[in-house]
Design an enzyme around this catalytic site. Sequence first.
Site, PDB file in Angstrom:
ATOM      1  CB  SER A  39      66.403-121.541   6.004  1.00  0.00           C
ATOM      2  OG  SER A  39      67.354-120.611   6.506  1.00  0.00           O
ATOM      3  CG  HIS A  86      63.586-119.526   3.365  1.00  0.00           C
ATOM      4  ND1 HIS A  86      62.441-119.030   3.242  1.00  0.00           N
ATOM      5  CD2 HIS A  86      63.890-119.171   4.418  1.00  0.00           C
ATOM      6  CE1 HIS A  86      61.781-118.500   4.212  1.00  0.00           C
ATOM      7  NE2 HIS A  86      62.647-118.640   5.335  1.00  0.00           N
ATOM      8  CG  ASP A 117      65.755-117.411   7.147  1.00  0.00           C
ATOM      9  OD1 ASP A 117      64.391-117.141   7.074  1.00  0.00           O
ATOM     10  OD2 ASP A 117      66.030-118.327   7.086  1.00  0.00           O
ATOM     11  CG  MET A 141      66.598-112.582  10.838  1.00  0.00           C
ATOM     12  SD  MET A 141      67.157-113.769  12.145  1.00  0.00           S
ATOM     13  CE  MET A 141      66.767-115.334  11.335  1.00  0.00           C
ATOM     14  CG  HIS A 181      61.027-115.309   6.420  1.00  0.00           C
ATOM     15  ND1 HIS A 181      61.425-116.361   7.105  1.00  0.00           N
ATOM     16  CD2 HIS A 181      60.106-114.523   6.817  1.00  0.00           C
ATOM     17  CE1 HIS A 181      60.522-116.219   8.217  1.00  0.00           C
ATOM     18  NE2 HIS A 181      59.711-115.123   8.000  1.00  0.00           N
ATOM     19  CG  MET A 232      61.710-112.666   9.961  1.00  0.00           C
ATOM     20  SD  MET A 232      62.632-114.319  10.339  1.00  0.00           S
ATOM     21  CE  MET A 232      63.728-114.606   8.923  1.00  0.00           C
ATOM     22  CG  MET A 260      57.087-117.523  11.353  1.00  0.00           C
ATOM     23  SD  MET A 260      58.599-117.977  10.107  1.00  0.00           S
ATOM     24  CE  MET A 260      59.672-118.462  11.562  1.00  0.00           C
ATOM     25  CG  ASP A 291      60.689-120.646   7.998  1.00  0.00           C
ATOM     26  OD1 ASP A 291      61.489-121.345   8.580  1.00  0.00           O
ATOM     27  OD2 ASP A 291      60.849-119.575   7.813  1.00  0.00           O
TER      28      ASP A 291
HETATM   29  C1  DX5 Z   1      63.982-118.684  11.566  1.00  0.00           C
HETATM   30  C2  DX5 Z   1      63.981-118.754  10.279  1.00  0.00           C
HETATM   31  C3  DX5 Z   1      64.165-119.954   9.462  1.00  0.00           C
HETATM   32  C4  DX5 Z   1      64.940-120.812  10.045  1.00  0.00           C
HETATM   33  C5  DX5 Z   1      64.641-122.331   9.806  1.00  0.00           C
HETATM   34  O1  DX5 Z   1      63.347-117.496  12.144  1.00  0.00           O
HETATM   35  O2  DX5 Z   1      62.822-118.122   9.643  1.00  0.00           O
HETATM   36  O3  DX5 Z   1      63.895-119.881   8.113  1.00  0.00           O
HETATM   37  O4  DX5 Z   1      66.070-120.830   9.269  1.00  0.00           O
HETATM   38  O5  DX5 Z   1      65.751-123.020  10.501  1.00  0.00           O
HETATM   39  P1  DX5 Z   1      65.181-124.416  11.007  1.00  0.00           P
HETATM   40  O6  DX5 Z   1      64.782-125.177   9.989  1.00  0.00           O
HETATM   41  O7  DX5 Z   1      66.805-124.917  11.641  1.00  0.00           O
HETATM   42  O8  DX5 Z   1      64.356-124.420  12.095  1.00  0.00           O
HETATM   43 ZN    ZN Z   2      62.759-118.366   7.285  1.00  0.00          ZN
END
Ligand code: DX5
Ligand code: ZN
Length: 220
Positions: A8, A31, A33, A35, A64, A66, A135, A173
């Site tokens: 990520s 990956h 993210d 949000m 991903h 969210m 998760m 993740d």
């Molecule tokens: C968190 C994300 C992850 C995040 C993981 O909600 O979905 O992908 O970047 O980061 P680490 O590996 O630091 O937990």
């Molecule tokens: Zn993620």
Amino acid sequence: MGIRITPSVLNANLADLGHEIARIPSADAVHLDVMDNRFVPNLTFGLPMVECIRATTTQMLDIHLMIAEVDRWAPGYAEAGAESVTFHIEASDAPVKLARELRSLGARASMALRPATAIEPYAELLPEVDMVLLMTVEPGFGGQSFLDLVLPKIRRTRALLDACGGDIWLQVDGGVSAQTIERCAEAGADTFVAGSAVYSAADPDAVVRALKAQAEAAIS
Ligand code: DX5
Ligand code: ZN
């Protein structure tokens, strides 16, 4: 079972993502993210950014989402050329329709579950997806501690996927690092997101290779 590391970039330098992605050539996918400050209490980037990233790299893009109202927004990421699009099952009104739409657009369809969401109510959906993301932290932020309580669900999901047949990937993740990846691999995960563990290192690609070797050794 192949092992894949999908870093990520959440904790990378977001102002220089092209360069940050080029630093991890050993990654099996990048990956990303997304949000929206609605489904999770944080805001990152959306489709215009992913379109720009698509233009800068040939790496597999693992999106991903969210976000709320995911049925409305997810297909756009497939249309933008992302190879894999993950929606949260908690945010989808019509997950079967959405998964089929993503596949018809040429993307791998993937469903994600928060730590407290059980897999069993969704067992019938498994043939409709190409990956399940479990998760291992509450979604929203990088750098959180791995939640061991998800390990039994990883095992149960692995059993359901094996019973289902085919080649559905099982991704974890959140808090994945050298300290936790073996537990996840032993429980049945085959695809690993690691954010801070990769990008806090001076040589992120070395961490990607090391995590992969560690997971492979754990299941050999
Ligand atoms: C968190 C994300 C992850 C995040 C993981 O909600 O979905 O992908 O970047 O980061 P680490 O590996 O630091 O937990
Ligand atoms: Zn993620």
